[in-house]
Design a protein around this motif. Structure first.
Motif, short mmCIF file in Angstrom:
data_model
loop_
_atom_site.label_atom_id
_atom_site.label_comp_id
_atom_site.label_asym_id
_atom_site.label_seq_id
_atom_site.Cartn_x
_atom_site.Cartn_y
_atom_site.Cartn_z
N HIS A 216 110.49 20.40 90.86
CA HIS A 216 109.74 21.66 90.85
C HIS A 216 108.94 21.74 92.17
O HIS A 216 107.76 21.38 92.19
N PRO A 217 109.56 22.15 93.25
CA PRO A 217 108.86 22.15 94.54
C PRO A 217 107.55 22.92 94.51
O PRO A 217 106.60 22.54 95.20
N LYS A 218 107.49 23.97 93.72
CA LYS A 218 106.25 24.74 93.66
C LYS A 218 106.10 25.36 92.28
O LYS A 218 107.00 26.03 91.79
N VAL A 219 104.95 25.10 91.63
CA VAL A 219 104.64 25.73 90.33
C VAL A 219 103.23 26.32 90.41
O VAL A 219 102.45 25.99 91.31
N GLU A 220 102.93 27.19 89.48
CA GLU A 220 101.61 27.80 89.45
C GLU A 220 100.54 26.81 89.00
O GLU A 220 99.39 26.85 89.46
N GLY A 221 100.90 25.93 88.09
CA GLY A 221 99.95 24.95 87.60
C GLY A 221 100.66 23.88 86.78
O GLY A 221 101.75 24.11 86.24
N PHE A 222 100.05 22.71 86.68
CA PHE A 222 100.62 21.64 85.86
C PHE A 222 99.46 20.82 85.28
O PHE A 222 98.33 20.88 85.76
N GLN A 223 99.77 20.06 84.23
CA GLN A 223 98.75 19.25 83.56
C GLN A 223 99.43 18.05 82.92
O GLN A 223 100.63 18.07 82.62
N VAL A 224 98.63 16.98 82.70
CA VAL A 224 99.13 15.74 82.11
C VAL A 224 98.30 15.41 80.87
O VAL A 224 97.06 15.34 80.95
N LEU A 225 98.96 15.22 79.74
CA LEU A 225 98.31 14.87 78.48
C LEU A 225 98.84 13.54 77.97
O LEU A 225 99.99 13.17 78.25
N SER A 226 98.02 12.85 77.19
CA SER A 226 98.53 11.69 76.45
C SER A 226 99.28 12.19 75.23
O SER A 226 99.24 13.38 74.88
N ASP A 227 99.97 11.29 74.54
CA ASP A 227 100.71 11.71 73.35
C ASP A 227 99.78 12.13 72.22
O ASP A 227 100.23 12.70 71.23
N ASN A 228 98.46 11.87 72.35
CA ASN A 228 97.49 12.36 71.37
C ASN A 228 96.83 13.65 71.81
O ASN A 228 95.94 14.16 71.12
N GLY A 229 97.23 14.19 72.98
CA GLY A 229 96.66 15.46 73.45
C GLY A 229 95.43 15.30 74.32
O GLY A 229 94.74 16.29 74.59
N GLU A 230 95.14 14.08 74.80
CA GLU A 230 93.99 13.85 75.67
C GLU A 230 94.39 14.16 77.12
O GLU A 230 95.42 13.70 77.60
N VAL A 231 93.55 14.94 77.83
CA VAL A 231 93.87 15.37 79.19
C VAL A 231 93.51 14.28 80.19
O VAL A 231 92.42 13.69 80.12
N LEU A 232 94.40 14.02 81.14
CA LEU A 232 94.14 13.05 82.20
C LEU A 232 92.93 13.49 83.03
O LEU A 232 92.85 14.64 83.47
N GLY A 233 91.98 12.58 83.24
CA GLY A 233 90.81 12.88 84.06
C GLY A 233 89.69 13.55 83.30
O GLY A 233 88.65 13.87 83.89
N GLY A 234 89.88 13.79 82.02
CA GLY A 234 88.82 14.38 81.22
C GLY A 234 88.68 15.88 81.34
O GLY A 234 87.68 16.46 80.89
N SER A 235 89.66 16.56 81.93
CA SER A 235 89.60 18.02 82.03
C SER A 235 89.73 18.65 80.66
O SER A 235 90.20 18.02 79.70
N ALA A 236 89.35 19.91 80.58
CA ALA A 236 89.41 20.63 79.30
C ALA A 236 90.86 20.95 78.96
O ALA A 236 91.66 21.32 79.84
N LEU A 237 91.20 20.79 77.70
CA LEU A 237 92.53 21.14 77.25
C LEU A 237 92.71 22.64 77.37
O LEU A 237 91.88 23.43 76.91
N GLY A 238 93.79 23.07 78.02
CA GLY A 238 94.02 24.49 78.29
C GLY A 238 93.85 24.83 79.75
O GLY A 238 94.22 25.92 80.19
N SER A 239 93.26 23.91 80.53
CA SER A 239 93.09 24.13 81.97
C SER A 239 94.34 23.67 82.72
O SER A 239 95.17 22.94 82.18
N TRP A 240 94.45 24.09 84.00
CA TRP A 240 95.59 23.73 84.83
C TRP A 240 95.11 23.03 86.10
O TRP A 240 94.02 23.30 86.60
N ARG A 241 95.95 22.18 86.63
CA ARG A 241 95.75 21.64 87.97
C ARG A 241 96.51 22.54 88.94
O ARG A 241 97.69 22.82 88.75
N LYS A 242 95.83 22.97 89.99
CA LYS A 242 96.51 23.77 90.99
C LYS A 242 97.51 22.90 91.74
O LYS A 242 97.20 21.80 92.15
N ASP A 243 98.72 23.42 91.89
CA ASP A 243 99.78 22.62 92.49
C ASP A 243 99.54 22.45 93.99
O ASP A 243 99.40 23.42 94.73
N SER A 244 99.46 21.22 94.40
CA SER A 244 99.33 20.88 95.81
C SER A 244 99.77 19.43 95.99
O SER A 244 99.83 18.66 95.01
N LYS A 245 100.04 19.06 97.22
CA LYS A 245 100.43 17.68 97.49
C LYS A 245 99.32 16.72 97.11
O LYS A 245 99.56 15.65 96.53
#
Length: 318
Positions: A178-207
């Protein structure tokens, strides 16, 4: 010369003496009989000892009877225990037969899964080799990459941590697809967001964001119960407004749930809008440990293959 009178042997004095002696003998006899009677009176020590001995004999006889009864009961219990032991031995043999049969079934499933994994591996390799494209194709190696938003749901259990470098490499390769996407996010299998961000938020795609996610995952210990279901459900609820523009990638090796049908029905229900349209594609990648396939791995592959098929996704095994 005076004539001596003849001596009378049986004179009155002699008879008196004899009478007295006879009377004394009679008295002695009477006293002797009274003494014998006194020696065997009821309250004499000898009688008491005899009575005590009789009581002890009776008590001993009663104890013998009780011991015989206890021995009989113990023999009955022993016979019952021996019968139970024989039954347990039969049950053990039956269980051993069932275990052997189950092992054969697992081996058959493992062999079948190995053949399927070889086919899927070729498809996955094709996707990786094409992942360095500068522009995004609609489909790479059989995986549709037409989504603008991507959510990774990663099993963070101990078994996956033993393969963590492979997991991170695979995540990087999928991002490259996916060379370019609007946003992406990483969750654990229990639904916990990587880095403690709020569930429903996005990481802006960048290198920088992609590199930051890979660094963050190296030491991440997200909550896990070795089942992807909670993470999938959390993502579908939190990101349902991105209907038709989103893809979920599920990384895992175990499914500890019980029912395939109810789990699949729940995911399918959450992944449909009110009009019945699909909210997100659901892809799955199953990781195989070096020790070989386990029953929980087979369960994960079985579940996620059906989830992917029902939700326009692709299932692969590594």
């Amino acid at each position: 010369m005076k004539r001596k009178e003849p001596i009378e042997i049986f004179s009155l004095s002699f008879l008196d003496i004899i009478s007295c002696a006879f009377g004394a003998v009679v008295m002695l006899i009477l006293l002797a009989k009274n003494g014998e009677q006194d020696e065997y009176r009821q309250d004499s020590p000898e009688v008491s000892q005899v009575a005590t001995l009789i009581k002890e004999v009776n008590t001993s006889q009663q104890n013998v009877v009780q011991l015989e009864q206890a021995l009989s009961a113990a023999q009955q219990q022993l016979a019952a225990a021996q019968a139970v032991s024989a039954s347990n031995a039969e049950q053990k043999q039956a269980l051993e037969t069932q275990v052997a049969r189950a092992k054969d079934n697992v081996q058959q499933l493992t062999d079948a899964a190995t053949g399927l994994e070889q086919t899927l591996l070729e498809r996955e390799r094709a996707a990786i080799n094409a992942g360095n494209a500068q522009s995004r194709d609609d489909e790479v190696g059989g995986i549709p990459v037409d989504s603008d938003y991507v959510v990774f749901i990663i099993d963070t259990s101990g078994s996956m941590k033993t393969m963590w470098p492979r997991v991170l490499n695979t995540l990087d390769e999928v991002l490259n697809n996916h060379p370019k996407v609007e946003g992406f996010q990483v969750l654990s299998d229990n639904g916990e967001v990587l880095g403690g961000s709020a569930l429903g938020s996005w990481r802006k795609d960048s290198k920088a964001q992609r590199l930051g996610v890979l660094r963050g995952l190296q030491g991440w210990n997200g909550s896990s119960n070795s089942s992807p279901v909670e993470g999938i459900e959390a993502a579908l609820r939190a990101y349902s407004r991105y209907q038709g523009k989103m893809a979920l990638y599920v990384f895992g090796d175990d499914f500890t749930g019980i029912s395939y049908d109810s789990t699949l029905a729940q995911i399918n229900r959450l992944n449909r809008s009110a009009s019945g349209a699909l909210i997100a594609r659901i892809h799955a990648i199953a990781f195989k440990r070096n020790m070989g396939a386990t029953p929980d791995m087979v369960k994960f592959s079985t579940l996620m293959r059906e989830v992917s098929r029902h939700n326009n996704g692709t299932f692969m095994g590594l």
